[in-house]
Write an enzyme that holds these catalytic residues in place. Sequence first.
Site, PDB file in Angstrom:
ATOM      1  CG  HIS A 179       2.902   2.153   5.142  1.00 13.40           C
ATOM      2  ND1 HIS A 179       2.731   3.070   6.174  1.00 13.40           N
ATOM      3  CD2 HIS A 179       2.711   3.177   4.117  1.00 13.40           C
ATOM      4  CE1 HIS A 179       1.887   3.879   5.888  1.00 13.40           C
ATOM      5  NE2 HIS A 179       1.912   4.140   4.541  1.00 13.40           N
ATOM      6  CB  SER A 210      -0.892   5.643   4.743  1.00 12.91           C
ATOM      7  OG  SER A 210       0.432   6.443   4.813  1.00 12.91           O
TER       8      SER A 210
END
Length: 693
Positions: free
Chosen positions: A659, A544
């Site tokens: 995610h 991320s």
Amino acid sequence: MSDDDPYLWLEDVEGEAALAWVAERNAETAAELADEGFDALKERLREALDASDRIPYTTRRGAFLYNFWRDADHVRGVWRRTTLERYRKDEPEWEVLLDVDELAAAEGEKWVWAGARVRRPEDDLALVCLSRDGGDAVEVREFDLAARAFVEGGFRVAEAKTRIGWIDADTVFVGTDLGPGSLTDSGYPRTVRRWRRGTPLESADEVFEAEQGDVSAWGLRDTTPGFERDFVGRAQDFYRSETYLLTADDGLVKIDVPDDARAYAHRDHLIVTLKSDWLGRRAGSLLAFGFDAFLAGDRTHEVLFTPDERTALAGHSWTRHHLLLETMRDVSARIEILTPGGGEGGPGGEGGTGGEGGGWTRRPLTDVPPLSAVTVVDTDPDVSDEYFLDVSGFLQPSTLYRGSVGGDTEILKQAPARFETAGLAVDQFFATSPDGTRVPYFVIGPDRATGSHGPGPTLLYGYGGFEVSLTPGYGSVRGRAWLERGGTYVIANIRGGGEYGPDWHQAALGANRPRAFEDFAAVAEDLVARGITTPARLGAVGGSNGGLLMGAMLTRHPELFGAIVAQVPLLDMTRFHRLLAGASWIAEYGDPDDEADLPHLRALSPYHQLAADRAYPPVLLMTSTRDDRVHPGHARKTAARLRELGHRVLLHENTGGGHAGASDNEQVAHNNALMHTFLWQRLAGSEEGANIR
């Protein structure tokens, strides 16, 4: 700015051409990494993830302890509950409320559990959130806990990044996608509505509206008996917000604290965490006010915590009569019990720093081993002074304690060891960044004090953003995939994180982001200087925002690493704000549409810094088609650009997982087997052969 990008077509998440290209890259990656040890490693990781003797962590709601559980027989998982008496047993008896595998099979959807909100204090109904294959967007359904079934004709919200919470048995606060104008630029709810059972959602009364450029709006009911209150608010960006008390007579009453502070009501207190100096108190302090007095303009307060250069606030939790304060000193944990003076009375005068001598008292809760972590897992502040506490370390499996402030403490569960730790040790060192900042980092690997160990394969992990602190903790996957094989694992506590409070985070915001990169590079150099590894045997991994960090290492310091892995990475810093939730991160990085910010963002952008005439270490990019937070286009486009420039790159894109990159233990095991196989192949060989360009 980016209109000439030849790879914009890879931003079409479900586009036929893009998915065909992804399939080709996945096949290449599988072919290269599926060595003779891959399947065995994956199976060993899956075994640890599915183990039946893991600690089933719970959340107390009334008489029940709730848990969500995945294993080999429950791939998507079961939501279940038990009582404390049953939980104490080695094999607790569980009441299964919802079997997600059965639901997915019955409905033909890849449902992934995304949590539930149980109605308090009755504990009879819940709002269950289900994600389609792991994305942030969820479908919401009302659930009857006694009947163990969805409520026919009950509250139900179609798939969206919904915010929802109970007001009473027949009413909820809800913000969701209701068409044009209902979402912010970041894709989150812009309005808060009061929705009554049996009425159309579209006709629900709107009670609050945020601005289009805000991140989101929210509403909640504080159900504490005797202190029931309604609050609404807006997140202006990732760090600034406004909170309002919603009253029948006066409408919205603003909680007048700095917009970067975090404030909430607890019984007769207003608790405020500072991110900047205010009322003569330092950023990072924790303050307590009398709630009603504060609304009347009185700013008398008690200081519950004041940071120093080495100590920061990590969190806090309430029991019925006490506050459990979690702090970090050089990233090692400590917990104290704070008690308001006069029992239920309000805070005293301004007192001294840390609450000493004021209206609150304090004492340590428990001793914690050095370089370990202690976390308050759960409390039930409306009912009792009970707490659940988890203690673990890098080489120390978790122990779950249950205690009561002023009462006894018991060990409820202990996790067994998942990997061999003989000959391993944990150390903490400090590297010096170019501007003189001391940067702490943890080293887990062969005990160099008990024998002669030359430089070996080492994996350096970092994040460095959004106030996220990287603290000690046991990792069975890390242990089996890396440490048991002779590798060394390192965690860098670089700026941008929260390890030393708001100043540590703010030092790497916006145009100062390179400080985080410099810190990470300084740790890498320090590892080499200490003889722990060499550049050819040093790998780096991050996900991320940590994927942006990996992109920076690839383009700024390729000479320091033998291999790099970027997971669900953020890599195109000129278009991130146009992709999915990217607009919500402008406060962290800057605004590409602002001419003042664009130069530093382009300089930060790994995608734009790639060059044909530089030697890069081998790189593995990992993402998910279903990631609706960080767009998979970041990884896709970077892989395509590296290929165009003649560099070797591998890409693995999981078709689900959101995610997190994985939505079940099978996918987690597969992704980790890919990553660690890639790294071991490139870092564990000979000095000459490890760093294959």
